[in-house]
Design a protein around this motif. Structure first.
Motif, mmCIF file in Angstrom:
data_model
loop_
_atom_site.group_PDB
_atom_site.id
_atom_site.type_symbol
_atom_site.label_atom_id
_atom_site.label_comp_id
_atom_site.label_asym_id
_atom_site.label_seq_id
_atom_site.Cartn_x
_atom_site.Cartn_y
_atom_site.Cartn_z
ATOM 1 N N GLY A 37 0.816 -1.222 0.000
ATOM 2 C CA GLY A 37 0.000 0.000 0.000
ATOM 3 C C GLY A 37 0.842 1.261 0.000
ATOM 4 N N VAL A 38 0.901 1.916 1.146
ATOM 5 C CA VAL A 38 1.414 3.282 1.217
ATOM 6 C C VAL A 38 2.866 3.451 0.740
ATOM 7 N N GLY A 39 3.811 2.706 1.355
ATOM 8 C CA GLY A 39 5.219 2.865 0.985
ATOM 9 C C GLY A 39 5.440 2.458 -0.469
ATOM 10 N N GLY A 40 4.777 1.382 -0.861
ATOM 11 C CA GLY A 40 4.884 0.895 -2.238
ATOM 12 C C GLY A 40 4.319 1.895 -3.226
ATOM 13 N N ARG A 81 3.969 5.103 -2.881
ATOM 14 C CA ARG A 81 4.780 6.321 -2.984
ATOM 15 C C ARG A 81 5.906 6.144 -3.993
ATOM 16 N N PRO A 90 9.650 0.013 -1.058
ATOM 17 C CA PRO A 90 9.825 0.016 0.402
ATOM 18 C C PRO A 90 8.523 -0.312 1.122
ATOM 19 N N SER A 91 7.978 -1.448 0.794
ATOM 20 C CA SER A 91 6.757 -1.931 1.420
ATOM 21 C C SER A 91 7.141 -2.859 2.556
ATOM 22 N N ASN A 92 6.184 -3.161 3.406
ATOM 23 C CA ASN A 92 6.440 -4.087 4.510
ATOM 24 C C ASN A 92 6.831 -5.461 3.934
ATOM 25 N N SER A 117 3.471 -7.183 2.971
ATOM 26 C CA SER A 117 3.123 -6.720 1.620
ATOM 27 C C SER A 117 3.880 -7.439 0.509
ATOM 28 N N SER A 158 14.772 -0.337 1.233
ATOM 29 C CA SER A 158 14.427 -0.658 2.615
ATOM 30 C C SER A 158 13.302 0.236 3.126
ATOM 31 N N PRO A 159 12.318 -0.346 3.804
ATOM 32 C CA PRO A 159 11.253 0.468 4.392
ATOM 33 C C PRO A 159 11.642 1.032 5.760
ATOM 34 N N VAL A 163 8.818 3.865 8.653
ATOM 35 C CA VAL A 163 8.265 5.208 8.459
ATOM 36 C C VAL A 163 6.815 5.219 8.933
ATOM 37 N N LYS A 164 6.153 4.088 8.752
ATOM 38 C CA LYS A 164 4.746 3.955 9.121
ATOM 39 C C LYS A 164 4.459 2.470 9.267
ATOM 40 N N THR A 187 15.907 8.160 1.635
ATOM 41 C CA THR A 187 14.788 7.336 1.157
ATOM 42 C C THR A 187 13.434 7.796 1.697
ATOM 43 N N MET A 241 10.182 9.724 1.572
ATOM 44 C CA MET A 241 9.404 10.364 0.500
ATOM 45 C C MET A 241 8.308 11.242 1.093
HETATM 46 P P1 GDP Z 1 0.675 -0.723 3.589
HETATM 47 O O1 GDP Z 1 0.109 -1.862 2.827
HETATM 48 O O2 GDP Z 1 -0.146 0.528 3.516
HETATM 49 O O3 GDP Z 1 1.182 -1.061 4.946
HETATM 50 O O4 GDP Z 1 1.922 -0.282 2.722
HETATM 51 P P2 GDP Z 1 3.332 -0.845 2.405
HETATM 52 O O5 GDP Z 1 3.636 -2.189 2.959
HETATM 53 O O6 GDP Z 1 3.573 -0.613 0.953
HETATM 54 O O7 GDP Z 1 4.121 0.277 3.142
HETATM 55 C C1 GDP Z 1 4.426 0.244 4.511
HETATM 56 C C2 GDP Z 1 5.910 0.401 4.625
HETATM 57 O O8 GDP Z 1 6.302 1.545 3.873
HETATM 58 C C3 GDP Z 1 6.347 0.661 6.046
HETATM 59 O O9 GDP Z 1 7.197 -0.380 6.452
HETATM 60 C C4 GDP Z 1 7.065 2.009 5.969
HETATM 61 O O10 GDP Z 1 8.249 2.038 6.745
HETATM 62 C C5 GDP Z 1 7.382 2.145 4.495
HETATM 63 N N1 GDP Z 1 7.410 3.526 4.047
HETATM 64 C C6 GDP Z 1 6.371 4.396 4.013
HETATM 65 N N2 GDP Z 1 6.792 5.589 3.550
HETATM 66 C C7 GDP Z 1 8.109 5.461 3.293
HETATM 67 C C8 GDP Z 1 9.119 6.366 2.811
HETATM 68 O O11 GDP Z 1 8.876 7.533 2.531
HETATM 69 N N3 GDP Z 1 10.391 5.849 2.676
HETATM 70 C C9 GDP Z 1 10.696 4.558 3.000
HETATM 71 N N4 GDP Z 1 11.960 4.146 2.838
HETATM 72 N N5 GDP Z 1 9.782 3.703 3.457
HETATM 73 C C10 GDP Z 1 8.509 4.146 3.604
#
Ligand code: GDP
Ligand code: CA
Length: 308
Positions: free
Chosen positions: A8-11, A13, A194-196, A200, A225-226, A233-234, A283, A285
């Motif tokens: 989701g979110v990190g991916g 972005r 940088p997804s979990n 993810s 790396s996330p 980051v979240k 990294t 964003m």
């Molecule tokens: P989810 O399905 O919404 O949880 O999304 P993801 O698995 O794609 O993204 C969550 C991961 O994104 C978390 O581990 C965050 O640390 C990472 N993440 C979010 N924003 C950023 C960023 O700006 N930079 C980096 N490096 N990691 C990020």
């Protein structure tokens, strides 16, 4: 073709940055569907929708999920009626779920519905689910086995994770578009966003054929790396790593993807923990410029690792 693997979110972005950096038709984002679930009779696909809204420029920049400027009148009314409102769905977002559910019920595969939605929202790159078959992430905790959204939303990631499993992978196939890419020689490289890694990316790797395809690759693959400074980051990435007895450091991410990646992009805050095959850069964003810069740096790094 560059393939990005994303949650989701990190991916989303980074995928947004890649979509700006690459011409139309040269990027396919393969999205996790392990978080998908049925709620209020509707098929909800949180990660595919986050990627779709983000690439369409409709995503809420603060929350990271849902549509910007969203209202929640339906949820409020539902609560008044004593309905289930623990999972928040915005009014505009509901339209996505209603229309998707209608089309799925007619037998249309998720990937063609997603492709159509994305085209209608003006997205010029491919956004495809990892599979059209239902795959569901199950979180195994001391408090029992929890469906993903129960763990994530209802329990707010509090229960300690012992392990994860991905129900349905045994009978699943990659989505047709992913299958085509896995057979083709058009793939120039793969970027693991940088997804979990656990919630993810692992579900995508669990789709039959995907891990062996990456293991036998003739193109470079990198991950971003996330983690920044030992923290996510979240979300719960660092918490999960602690629960799995892993150090929340770049090396543990690289080990997690062992045999699958040729390089890891890590944050400058972690430069002291850099090792052999690393690109150290910023990294985080925060805005569109960050997304595009990181995407371009990742693409150059990927290109530099091309096996000659
Ligand atoms: P989810 O399905 O919404 O949880 O999304 P993801 O698995 O794609 O993204 C969550 C991961 O994104 C978390 O581990 C965050 O640390 C990472 N993440 C979010 N924003 C950023 C960023 O700006 N930079 C980096 N490096 N990691 C990020
Ligand atoms: Ca998710």
């Amino acid at each position: 073709m560059i393939i990005a693997l994303a949650g989701g979110v990190g991916g989303a972005r980074l995928a947004h940055g890649l979509a700006r950096a690459l011409p139309p038709g040269e990027l396919t984002v393969v999205v996790n569907t392990g978080d998908d679930f049925t709620h209020l009779g509707l098929n909800i696909c949180p990660d595919p929708d986050t990627v779709m809204y983000t690439l369409a420029g409709l995503a809420d920049p603060e929350r990271g999920w849902g549509v910007e400027g969203e209202t929640f009148n339906a949820m409020e009314a539902l609560g008044q009626l004593g309905g289930e409102n623990w999972f928040s769905l915005g009014d505009r977002d509901l339209a996505t779920h209603i229309e998707r559910t209608r089309r799925l019920a007619l037998g249309e595969p998720l990937s063609t519905i997603m492709a159509d939605f994305c085209a209608r929202l003006g997205i010029q790159h491919g956004v495809i689910p990892m599979s059209d078959d239902p795959i569901r992430t199950i979180v195994h905790t001391a408090e029992g086995d929890l469906p993903f959204q129960d763990y994530f939303v209802r329990h707010r990631c509090a229960p300690a994770i012992a392990r994860l499993s991905f129900k349905g992978t045994g009978d699943a196939s990659p989505s047709p578009a992913l299958n085509d890419l896995m057979q083709s020689d058009r793939v120039r490289g793969v970027v693991i966003c940088p997804s979990n890694p656990f919630l993810s990316i692992d579900p995508i790797l669990a789709v039959p054929g995907v891990r062996p395809w990456l293991q036998g690759r003739k193109f470079p693959c990198i991950a971003i790396s996330p983690l920044i400074g030992g923290k996510a980051v979240k979300g719960p990435a660092a918490k999960i790593m602690a629960e799995l007895q892993l150090d929340a450091k770049p090396r543990a991410i690289a080990l997690h993807y062992q045999g699958l990646i040729d390089g890891l992009v890590i944050d400058q805050e972690d430069s002291a923990d850099a090792f052999g095959q690393c690109l150290v850069t910023s990294t985080l964003m925060r805005n569109m410029a960050d997304r595009e810069r990181l995407a371009r740096e990742a693409l150059s790094y990927l290109e530099s690792l091309r096996i000659v």
